[in-house]
Scaffold this motif. Structure first.
Motif, mmCIF file in Angstrom:
data_model
loop_
_atom_site.group_PDB
_atom_site.id
_atom_site.type_symbol
_atom_site.label_atom_id
_atom_site.label_comp_id
_atom_site.label_asym_id
_atom_site.label_seq_id
_atom_site.Cartn_x
_atom_site.Cartn_y
_atom_site.Cartn_z
ATOM 1 N N CYS A 336 0.822 -1.488 0.039
ATOM 2 C CA CYS A 336 0.246 0.024 -0.122
ATOM 3 C C CYS A 336 1.008 1.298 -0.088
ATOM 4 O O CYS A 336 0.355 2.073 0.706
ATOM 5 N N GLN A 339 0.403 5.291 1.832
ATOM 6 C CA GLN A 339 -0.523 5.377 2.545
ATOM 7 C C GLN A 339 -1.088 6.468 3.528
ATOM 8 O O GLN A 339 0.045 7.344 3.730
ATOM 9 N N GLY A 340 -1.921 6.753 3.340
ATOM 10 C CA GLY A 340 -2.422 8.084 4.469
ATOM 11 C C GLY A 340 -2.739 7.838 6.065
ATOM 12 O O GLY A 340 -3.329 8.752 5.848
ATOM 13 N N SER A 341 -2.628 7.149 6.239
ATOM 14 C CA SER A 341 -2.693 6.696 7.309
ATOM 15 C C SER A 341 -1.234 5.949 8.416
ATOM 16 O O SER A 341 -0.166 6.104 7.468
ATOM 17 N N ARG A 342 -0.890 6.433 9.185
ATOM 18 C CA ARG A 342 0.493 6.764 9.464
ATOM 19 C C ARG A 342 0.754 5.027 9.854
ATOM 20 O O ARG A 342 2.041 4.242 9.511
ATOM 21 N N THR A 343 -0.099 4.046 10.167
ATOM 22 C CA THR A 343 -0.560 2.672 10.721
ATOM 23 C C THR A 343 -1.653 2.026 9.532
ATOM 24 O O THR A 343 -2.917 2.735 9.023
ATOM 25 N N ILE A 344 -1.248 0.620 9.591
ATOM 26 C CA ILE A 344 -2.628 -0.533 8.179
ATOM 27 C C ILE A 344 -2.548 -1.159 9.621
ATOM 28 O O ILE A 344 -1.355 -1.593 9.720
ATOM 29 N N ARG A 345 -3.286 -2.294 10.138
ATOM 30 C CA ARG A 345 -3.677 -2.748 10.960
ATOM 31 C C ARG A 345 -3.728 -3.948 9.966
ATOM 32 O O ARG A 345 -4.073 -3.947 8.843
ATOM 33 N N GLU A 348 -6.352 -4.716 8.282
ATOM 34 C CA GLU A 348 -6.664 -4.324 7.012
ATOM 35 C C GLU A 348 -5.778 -4.245 6.055
ATOM 36 O O GLU A 348 -5.909 -4.608 4.773
ATOM 37 N N ARG B 97 -11.417 4.479 8.242
ATOM 38 C CA ARG B 97 -10.003 4.070 8.066
ATOM 39 C C ARG B 97 -9.684 3.730 6.197
ATOM 40 O O ARG B 97 -8.748 4.222 6.003
ATOM 41 N N ALA B 100 -9.341 7.130 5.123
ATOM 42 C CA ALA B 100 -7.849 7.436 5.251
ATOM 43 C C ALA B 100 -6.843 6.761 4.904
ATOM 44 O O ALA B 100 -5.442 7.379 4.173
ATOM 45 N N ILE B 101 -6.942 5.318 4.689
ATOM 46 C CA ILE B 101 -5.563 4.397 4.024
ATOM 47 C C ILE B 101 -5.278 4.767 2.773
ATOM 48 O O ILE B 101 -4.516 4.942 2.322
ATOM 49 N N PHE B 102 -6.584 4.727 1.583
ATOM 50 C CA PHE B 102 -6.575 5.227 0.474
ATOM 51 C C PHE B 102 -6.696 7.218 0.427
ATOM 52 O O PHE B 102 -6.163 7.329 -0.834
ATOM 53 N N ASN B 103 -5.974 7.822 0.983
ATOM 54 C CA ASN B 103 -6.388 9.190 0.672
ATOM 55 C C ASN B 103 -7.601 9.699 0.161
ATOM 56 O O ASN B 103 -7.338 10.457 -0.806
ATOM 57 N N ASN B 168 -10.402 3.148 16.502
ATOM 58 C CA ASN B 168 -9.570 3.446 16.111
ATOM 59 C C ASN B 168 -9.188 3.801 16.064
ATOM 60 O O ASN B 168 -10.328 4.924 14.680
ATOM 61 N N LEU B 170 -7.393 7.899 13.957
ATOM 62 C CA LEU B 170 -6.956 7.774 11.598
ATOM 63 C C LEU B 170 -5.736 7.630 11.304
ATOM 64 O O LEU B 170 -5.049 6.974 10.633
ATOM 65 N N ASP B 171 -4.716 8.224 12.421
ATOM 66 C CA ASP B 171 -3.292 8.508 12.571
ATOM 67 C C ASP B 171 -3.568 8.851 11.203
ATOM 68 O O ASP B 171 -2.627 8.810 10.248
ATOM 69 N N ALA B 172 -4.095 10.042 11.165
ATOM 70 C CA ALA B 172 -3.949 10.942 9.457
ATOM 71 C C ALA B 172 -2.602 11.280 9.434
ATOM 72 O O ALA B 172 -2.555 11.898 10.956
ATOM 73 N N PRO B 173 -1.983 12.062 8.353
ATOM 74 C CA PRO B 173 -0.518 13.059 9.286
ATOM 75 C C PRO B 173 -1.287 14.604 9.691
ATOM 76 O O PRO B 173 -0.209 15.234 10.229
ATOM 77 N N ASN B 174 -2.532 14.890 9.761
ATOM 78 C CA ASN B 174 -2.845 16.188 10.564
ATOM 79 C C ASN B 174 -3.374 16.108 10.887
ATOM 80 O O ASN B 174 -3.636 16.896 11.941
ATOM 81 N N HIS B 175 -3.163 14.194 12.089
ATOM 82 C CA HIS B 175 -4.020 14.823 12.912
ATOM 83 C C HIS B 175 -2.379 15.045 14.337
ATOM 84 O O HIS B 175 -1.664 14.379 15.034
ATOM 85 N N TYR B 176 -2.147 16.114 14.329
ATOM 86 C CA TYR B 176 -0.250 16.583 14.871
ATOM 87 C C TYR B 176 -1.004 16.883 16.421
ATOM 88 O O TYR B 176 -2.010 16.581 16.882
ATOM 89 N N ARG B 177 -0.021 16.429 17.193
ATOM 90 C CA ARG B 177 -0.001 16.121 18.309
ATOM 91 C C ARG B 177 0.626 18.165 18.880
ATOM 92 O O ARG B 177 1.143 18.640 17.396
ATOM 93 N N TYR B 253 -1.905 14.027 2.345
ATOM 94 C CA TYR B 253 -2.897 13.779 2.762
ATOM 95 C C TYR B 253 -4.535 14.896 3.888
ATOM 96 O O TYR B 253 -3.010 14.688 5.068
#
Lengths: 366, 366
Positions: A336, A339-345, A348, B97, B100-103, B168, B170-177, B253
């Motif tokens: 993949c 990937q747009g998520s940092r992790t893939i479970r 998935e 999820r 997010a995985i597939f943008n 779970n 999304l762990d998307a790149p724009n979810h910053y801490r 993404y």
């Protein structure tokens, strides 16, 4: 544990050293394989250019009769990441469904914290010392794979199956209803009839039918149904066949077997096929792109890691003396990219990877 | 309903007749497209033969800056198939999820029992008359897409979100801490500062930062962070940009927007992009095999059916005057040929289809 299907008669374990040597030889043969692969790719391309996208044959036609097998391996420990007992069961259900969708023949549930070295005297593959997550995952997978009419024989009430009734059914082609006409059926040996050298088998019809072999009551068997010459539906009889027959003869998906492996190493060394797995695929975000085709194979194994990747299983198993998981496989793939998520479970990754690999897998054996 | 991101400013609805005419024209152009497709395929093959599988560039590199969008549409009614409230939420989580995985840039939740004809005066896309399943799915999708530090502003306690905490992330790149350094951040306008023509925006840092525009408090905006010339981290300021900027400029993404459609027809007619969707893909077990590449596009829409397929949405929407769902799309595809389960559930089809389409989608725009 629940029942293990007849085909899962485990071979004697191969020592890890032998296996690693064998792997080295394989690596040497890899360059050669790759050349073959590229030439196959060329041939494929030529063939493809003659076929428009409109008239390509569907793979249903292609898949009639299948001589190869697809195994997947994943850490049972992922169940521990689920937040509630209900979601824990649902996760197991997702894995079972993904396997059925992609015609998986064997699911290997391994303990990503286990080491072969530690468990040398204790590697039956059905070790009760396995973590509860691995045992529960295996049990739910087996429960869902079992045709509904056989569950009463093989699955007594058990805490692990408490929420299994909520799960989506596999809807596999061998889960026949009472009135379905079918050439093959899964059955449970109810009785051995000594004088006539027959056994009676419950195959989910009105009443058990006789089969031509004397078998121990309690076994699960695959039966080829033979109609009585008179056409009388009440006089059906059967013949016991290997569970691989429906797949080999008709390409009908016949469910998966489940194997527990006490460590990542045992996934490879306790292979149930005499020839061993001849194509090993590992999956990782750090892997290579998916190739357009794969070399032809008899038994492919696709291995998935948990939240911490295959690295954890490798670190834990002291018998695996390599530094990098990629060394364990013929292909180490990122299925993949971007990937747009940092992790893939893992659940998935199963669907994503098997979908991404499907064209390459299909083209490898045709 | 929760917030809708700024880009989701819906266009005035296109009448279904106009849209169907436009579809007819498209069908005529299809043959031409297909020719182009085949010639592109040839070119691709030539290019591919020069690249070994070993040295193919990863798509991470390829995806820097992206000018096209990917939308998916699915019936919200599938939530009604879940067995418990917890599993109902989990199903929504799986969809988020997968997107997010597939943008995925836009998720359209449609009512497969709705008709545009019935709802002519009432098609805001945020219709409170939509079935609870569609509303709950939309709400959970929006909740999961929203960076954690903004949820307190946009998501008051609501029954629909009762189990959302179990899902779970999304762990998307724009979810910053708080401590992450980022060029762009999502923010919430807290205050309009009249005298200085500024607004204060909470972008998930220690304190709100000033941006150069006067905005109504309560809005969700995307902010480009500008460091103070002195390098003082306490004097950061920002500039409001369209939410598509991070994707277009950096290929990062940036989450999805959510749109409710009162019927299948409204999925197409209420498109938020001025140009409309220019590549329509439908999915079905009765579809064609996945082509090796797709014609280039600006806005692709991939539409999924529920348990009864896209047929149900078509039958229910009287404004769609065609007999067969395949007539609605440029490509009508079976993305999982030879499936081992009689059914593929929508949440599974998302991952399978997007994985199977990914090579064709990527090759279409490069």
């Amino acid at each position: 544990m629940g029942p293990i299907k007849a085909q899962a008669s485990y071979k004697k374990e191969v020592p890890t050293e032998t296996w690693l040597e064998w792997k080295k030889e394989k690596k040497a043969r890899k360059a050669k394989k790759r050349e073959k692969l590229l030439s196959e790719l060329d041939k494929q391309k030529e063939a493809a250019s003659e076929i428009s996208t409109e008239i390509e044959p569907t793979s249903q036609e292609e898949s009639k009769g299948r001589s190869w097998t697809l195994s997947i391996a994943l850490p049972g420990n992922i169940l521990d990441n689920a937040q509630t007992p209900e979601l824990r069961s649902a996760l197991a259900g997702q894995i079972a469904r993904a396997a059925a969708i992609f015609n998986v023949d064997e699911i290997v549930v391994f303990n990503e914290h286990g080491s072969l070295d530690k468990d040398k005297d204790n590697n039956s593959g059905l070790d009760e010392d396995l973590p509860p997550s691995c045992l529960q995952l295996s049990r739910i997978l087996q429960y869902l794979e079992c045709p509904q009419y056989l569950r009463k024989y093989f699955f007594p009430i058990h805490q692990d199956l408490r929420h299994a009734g909520l799960l989506n059914p596999l809807d596999a082609p061998n889960h026949y209803r009472r009135d379905d006409k079918a050439k093959f059926r899964e059955g449970y040996v109810t009785e051995k009839v000594k004088k006539s050298a027959h056994s009676m088998v419950d195959v989910g019809l009105q009443r058990p039918i006789p089969v031509d072999t004397q078998l121990t009551p309690g076994l699960r068997v695959t039966v080829e149904i033979e109609e009585h010459p008179s056409g009388d539906m009440k006089k059906l009889q059967g013949r016991v066949v290997p569970p691989s027959t429906p797949v080999k003869q008709e390409g009908t998906y016949w469910g998966y077997s489940v194997r527990c492996a006490p460590s990542l190493g045992a996934v490879f060394t306790q292979c149930p096929y005499d020839e061993g797995y001849d194509l090993l695929v590992g999956t990782s975000e750090r892997g290579d792109p998916v190739p357009k085709c794969l070399p032809s194979f008899k038994h492919i194994l696709v291995t998935f890691g948990g939240l911490r990747g295959l690295e954890l299983g490798l670190e834990s198993d002291e018998s695996l003396k390599v530094d990098d998981p990629s060394m364990l496989f013929d292909f180490y793939l990122n299925t993949c990219p971007g990937q747009g998520s940092r992790t893939i479970r893992t659940e998935e990754a199963l669907l994503v990877t098997l979908a991404a690999l499907q064209p390459a897998i299909n083209s490898a054996n045709f």
